[in-house]
Scaffold this motif. Structure first.
Motif, short mmCIF file in Angstrom:
data_model
loop_
_atom_site.label_atom_id
_atom_site.label_comp_id
_atom_site.label_asym_id
_atom_site.label_seq_id
_atom_site.Cartn_x
_atom_site.Cartn_y
_atom_site.Cartn_z
N GLY A 16 33.68 22.54 7.56
CA GLY A 16 33.36 22.82 6.16
C GLY A 16 34.39 23.71 5.52
N HIS A 17 34.87 24.70 6.26
CA HIS A 17 35.91 25.60 5.77
C HIS A 17 37.18 24.83 5.46
CE1 HIS A 17 38.29 29.28 5.50
NE2 HIS A 17 39.17 28.70 6.29
N ARG A 18 37.58 23.95 6.36
CA ARG A 18 38.80 23.15 6.14
C ARG A 18 38.65 22.22 4.94
NH1 ARG A 18 38.29 22.31 11.90
NH2 ARG A 18 39.53 23.90 12.93
N ILE A 19 37.48 21.62 4.79
CA ILE A 19 37.24 20.71 3.66
C ILE A 19 37.33 21.47 2.34
CG2 ILE A 19 35.47 19.32 2.51
CD1 ILE A 19 34.54 18.47 5.34
N ARG A 20 36.73 22.66 2.29
CA ARG A 20 36.77 23.44 1.06
C ARG A 20 38.18 23.88 0.73
NH1 ARG A 20 31.93 25.18 3.40
NH2 ARG A 20 32.92 26.99 4.36
N TRP A 21 38.95 24.33 1.72
CA TRP A 21 40.32 24.76 1.45
C TRP A 21 41.22 23.59 1.07
CZ3 TRP A 21 42.58 29.10 0.18
CH2 TRP A 21 41.87 30.28 0.38
N HIS A 45 42.79 22.55 -17.27
CA HIS A 45 42.45 23.87 -16.73
C HIS A 45 41.11 23.86 -16.00
CE1 HIS A 45 45.98 25.46 -18.56
NE2 HIS A 45 45.59 25.09 -19.76
N LEU A 46 40.31 22.83 -16.21
CA LEU A 46 39.06 22.70 -15.45
C LEU A 46 39.34 22.51 -13.95
CD1 LEU A 46 36.88 20.53 -17.83
CD2 LEU A 46 36.74 23.00 -17.40
N LEU A 47 40.49 21.94 -13.62
CA LEU A 47 40.87 21.82 -12.21
C LEU A 47 41.04 23.20 -11.57
CD1 LEU A 47 43.47 18.92 -12.36
CD2 LEU A 47 41.23 18.87 -11.26
N LEU A 48 41.68 24.09 -12.30
CA LEU A 48 41.85 25.45 -11.79
C LEU A 48 40.50 26.17 -11.71
CD1 LEU A 48 44.21 27.13 -10.84
CD2 LEU A 48 44.37 28.10 -13.12
N LEU A 49 39.65 25.93 -12.68
CA LEU A 49 38.32 26.52 -12.65
C LEU A 49 37.51 25.99 -11.46
CD1 LEU A 49 36.40 28.40 -14.18
CD2 LEU A 49 35.60 26.40 -15.43
N ALA A 50 37.66 24.71 -11.14
CA ALA A 50 36.98 24.14 -9.97
C ALA A 50 37.48 24.78 -8.69
CB ALA A 50 37.20 22.63 -9.93
N ALA A 51 38.79 25.01 -8.59
CA ALA A 51 39.35 25.66 -7.40
C ALA A 51 38.80 27.07 -7.25
CB ALA A 51 40.87 25.69 -7.47
N ILE A 52 38.68 27.79 -8.35
CA ILE A 52 38.13 29.15 -8.29
C ILE A 52 36.67 29.10 -7.88
CG2 ILE A 52 37.50 31.15 -9.72
CD1 ILE A 52 40.10 30.55 -11.32
N GLY A 53 35.93 28.13 -8.39
CA GLY A 53 34.52 27.98 -8.01
C GLY A 53 34.35 27.70 -6.53
N LEU A 55 36.44 28.62 -4.18
CA LEU A 55 36.77 29.85 -3.47
C LEU A 55 35.63 30.86 -3.53
CD1 LEU A 55 40.51 30.37 -4.44
CD2 LEU A 55 39.57 29.71 -2.21
N VAL A 56 34.94 30.94 -4.65
CA VAL A 56 33.78 31.83 -4.75
C VAL A 56 32.69 31.36 -3.79
CG1 VAL A 56 31.90 32.57 -6.27
CG2 VAL A 56 34.26 32.62 -7.07
N TYR A 57 32.46 30.05 -3.73
CA TYR A 57 31.48 29.52 -2.79
C TYR A 57 31.90 29.84 -1.35
CZ TYR A 57 28.60 26.31 -0.13
OH TYR A 57 27.73 25.79 0.78
N GLU A 58 33.18 29.76 -1.06
CA GLU A 58 33.69 30.07 0.27
C GLU A 58 33.37 31.52 0.64
OE1 GLU A 58 35.75 29.52 3.88
OE2 GLU A 58 35.14 28.02 2.41
N LEU A 59 33.41 32.42 -0.33
CA LEU A 59 33.05 33.81 -0.07
C LEU A 59 31.56 33.98 0.18
CD1 LEU A 59 35.18 35.70 -2.73
CD2 LEU A 59 35.46 35.77 -0.25
N LEU A 60 30.74 33.16 -0.47
CA LEU A 60 29.30 33.34 -0.40
C LEU A 60 28.63 32.54 0.71
CD1 LEU A 60 28.46 33.22 -4.20
CD2 LEU A 60 28.72 35.22 -2.74
N VAL A 61 29.30 31.53 1.24
CA VAL A 61 28.68 30.68 2.26
C VAL A 61 28.45 31.49 3.53
CG1 VAL A 61 30.81 29.77 3.27
CG2 VAL A 61 28.76 28.40 3.33
N GLU A 62 27.35 31.21 4.18
CA GLU A 62 26.97 31.94 5.39
C GLU A 62 27.46 31.17 6.62
OE1 GLU A 62 22.83 32.96 7.59
OE2 GLU A 62 22.89 33.16 5.43
N ASP A 63 28.50 31.69 7.26
CA ASP A 63 29.03 31.05 8.46
C ASP A 63 28.32 31.58 9.69
OD1 ASP A 63 30.81 29.47 7.12
OD2 ASP A 63 32.45 30.90 7.28
N ASP A 64 28.22 30.75 10.70
CA ASP A 64 27.55 31.11 11.94
C ASP A 64 28.62 31.43 12.98
OD1 ASP A 64 25.62 31.52 13.80
OD2 ASP A 64 25.32 29.40 14.24
#
Length: 85
Positions: A16-21, A45-53, A55-64
């Motif tokens: 999941g981490h690799r897919i998001r990056w 610029h929506l593409l850049l906004l999607a990339a930021i979104g 990355l924010v999800y990557e910070l919030l996702v709960e990894d095991d």
């Protein structure tokens, strides 16, 4: 990786981490190309906004990271040998 309280059947946290990056880098690359070719005007610029979104999800996702929780197909994983105190 927990999504909505359960683990996806065939996706590990690392996958999941690799897919998001990969999605982030694809959005950033598409943003640069669209700017260079002057495609889609300000909507690009929506593409850049999607990339930021993403990355924010990557910070919030709960990894095991410690091997606890459910494994693929809902199988219980054994507890870690030396649990934190």
């Amino acid at each position: 990786m927990k999504v909505y309280g359960r683990y996806p059947a065939f996706v590990s946290a690392a996958t999941g981490h690799r897919i998001r990056w990969t999605a982030v880098w694809a959005c950033v690359a598409a943003w640069f190309v669209a700017l260079a070719l002057n495609i889609a005007g300000n909507l690009v610029h929506l593409l850049l906004l999607a990339a930021i979104g993403i990355l924010v999800y990557e910070l919030l996702v709960e990894d095991d990271h410690r091997g606890q929780g459910e494994g693929p197909l809902g199988a219980k994983r054994p507890p870690p040998e030396n649990p934190a105190r």
